[in-house]
Design a protein around this motif. Structure first.
Motif, short mmCIF file in Angstrom:
data_model
loop_
_atom_site.label_atom_id
_atom_site.label_comp_id
_atom_site.label_asym_id
_atom_site.label_seq_id
_atom_site.Cartn_x
_atom_site.Cartn_y
_atom_site.Cartn_z
N ALA A 13 0.79 -1.23 0.00
CA ALA A 13 0.00 0.00 0.00
C ALA A 13 0.82 1.28 0.00
O ALA A 13 0.37 2.30 -0.51
N SER A 14 2.03 1.26 0.57
CA SER A 14 2.83 2.49 0.61
C SER A 14 3.68 2.69 -0.63
O SER A 14 4.35 3.72 -0.78
N GLY A 15 3.67 1.71 -1.54
CA GLY A 15 4.30 1.85 -2.83
C GLY A 15 5.82 1.98 -2.79
O GLY A 15 6.48 1.85 -1.75
N PHE A 16 6.36 2.26 -3.97
CA PHE A 16 7.81 2.39 -4.09
C PHE A 16 8.32 3.59 -3.30
O PHE A 16 9.46 3.58 -2.81
N ALA A 17 7.49 4.61 -3.17
CA ALA A 17 7.90 5.78 -2.38
C ALA A 17 8.17 5.37 -0.94
O ALA A 17 9.14 5.82 -0.32
#
Length: 470
Positions: free
Chosen positions: A454-458
């Motif tokens: 859910a928090s992605g690559f960032a």
């Protein structure tokens, strides 16, 4: 002279109304398909809609020009530039004036001079405006469409990449180079009114400021700096983002002629029983517009999660099937806006809305797990885990998780066959919005052992996860 701009943030698209206050005549430039805002403005200000025009045959949204001609009898000023492949085909029985480079037409006492500016497409034109009714003999500004943006110029590769017209990327880049030469001869004070702002796929680095001037762009726009033709073409074609697949559909629709919209009411069902019949129809897609976090906690099997946020319209065009009927799960107060968003890109096969409450009535619900960075770190190197990065090519090349496999969201459905059914699938994007869509799409295609980071690559980058670069 009266002037007003309109902005569709979901398409990052600008349209404009100009009216002569002495005669009451009004023209709309690059109208969106939903013509209601222009009609309301004209009514409020006491104008008569008498004309509409387009800078080119649009590829990213359905034009409202034909609707205005049908509903209000406006005269359409359309480009007659380009070869036979770039001619409008719906002009019979309408008031149409075909225009070429150097032509001039009037709306009341406001003058529009046509300037052929090919590059983005062969038939592209711009309009130089002079307020003669206000006593001016000098031009005020130029409507550039997808020719010159704030900080960028229109991409010439869309026809080749999205519509499959071979060889047009290089020829378009060459034409753009020559068009820019003409643009740079215009007075520095001329206002530039572009067709798009930041977020549009019609360029690679569009600014978020709604207007500019010729002089400012000459000083600051990378494409207007001194460089030779070969250098310019190479730079223009470099690092262009993937064009949405629906662009090819839009180009055809706007060339042949969009369907005329009516005030047909779309039913809104509030029981699972009424929705159930659609779920078993192979020619129907059911779209759930709830937020990804809600969808993950429970949804009807086979439904696609496409949250109604700023990115809805773009990704609807990428992943929805234009040949299938659409049923949309959404709150009742959102229904009208969603209908307009779908129609803005030609998705006209909407047959029903359904209340989100029907989800809880389903006899069985599917779920998926949202994981965090630590949970991904614990398993991303395992042999039985397949990490799917659904970001765009440029994002992937700038840095990605070492074991990840690149399957851009827009191509995910057709590339799903390449994914292993015997492994756990973990999907991620940059921040979690696109991966929620991708996770739902894969789950609907039978990938049940699936998780969303859910928090992605960032988040991965922020928390020090290892990164591989190309």
């Amino acid at each position: 002279m009266f002037f007003r701009s309109y902005f569709d943030e979901k398409l990052a698209q600008y349209s404009y109304m100009v009216a002569c206050q002495k005669t009451g005549e009004a023209i709309v430039i690059d109208p969106a398909r939903d013509i209601t805002p222009y009609v309301e403005t004209a009514k409020k200000e006491g104008f008569q809609l008498t004309a509409a025009t387009e800078t080119h045959i649009h590829a990213d949204f359905v034009s409202g020009a034909r609707q205005l001609a049908n509903d209000y009898g406006v005269t359409l000023y359309l480009s007659d530039e380009g070869d036979e492949n770039w001619k409008y085909q719906y002009t019979d029985n309408l008031s149409v004036k075909l225009v070429k480079d150097g032509d001039v037409f009037m709306v009341g006492n406001v003058e529009f001079k046509v300037m052929h500016t090919p590059g983005h497409t062969p038939e592209s034109i711009s309009f130089v405006l002079t307020d003669k009714g206000g006593g001016s003999t000098e031009p005020m500004g130029i409507f550039t469409g997808d020719f010159v943006f704030v900080g960028d110029v229109g991409r010439p590769d869309l026809l080749e990449k999205a519509a499959g017209v071979k060889g047009t990327a290089n020829s378009g880049a060459a034409q753009m180079y020559e068009s820019i030469k003409k643009f740079k001869q215009l007075p520095d004070y001329l206002v530039v009114w572009p067709g798009h702002g930041a977020g549009s796929a019609c360029g690679k680095s569009l600014g978020a400021v709604p207007l500019s001037t010729v002089g400012y762009e000459k000083a600051n726009n990378w494409a207007l700096q001194e460089m030779d033709k070969d250098e310019f073409q190479k730079e223009l074609l470099k690092d262009q983002p993937e064009p949405p697949k629906y662009f090819a559909v839009m180009k055809k629709v706007n060339k042949v002629g969009p369907a005329i919209l009516t005030n047909e009411t779309i039913p809104y069902v509030e029981s699972y029983k009424d929705l159930e019949s659609y779920l078993v129809q192979e020619d129907t897609m059911v779209i759930d517009t709830r937020l990804g976090s809600e969808f993950a906690q429970g949804h009807i099997e086979g439904t696609i999660n496409l949250p109604y946020t700023k990115i809805f319209t773009n990704w609807a065009g990428w992943i929805l099937d234009y040949e299938k009927k659409l049923v949309v799960i959404a709150e009742k107060e959102q229904a009208a806006d969603i209908k307009r968003s779908l129609e803005s890109i030609g998705l006209d096969n909407l047959v029903s809305f359904a209340s989100p409450s029907v989800v809880s009535e389903a006899p069985e619900l599917e779920k998926y797990v949202n994981i965090d960075v630590d949970q991904l770190k614990a398993q991303y190197e395992k042999d039985d885990v397949y990490v799917v990065d659904i970001r765009q090519q440029g994002e992937w090349e700038a840095g990605h998780i070492p074991t990840a496999h690149h399957h851009m969201l827009g191509y995910l459905e057709e590339e799903a066959e390449e994914l292993p059914k015997d492994k756990k699938i973990i999907v991620h994007c940059q921040s979690g919005a696109r991966s929620a869509i991708g996770t739902s799409l894969l789950q609907a295609k039978g990938f049940k052992n699936i998780e969303n980071m859910a928090s992605g690559f960032a988040g991965w980058k922020r928390e020090g996860g290892p990164i591989k670069q190309l």
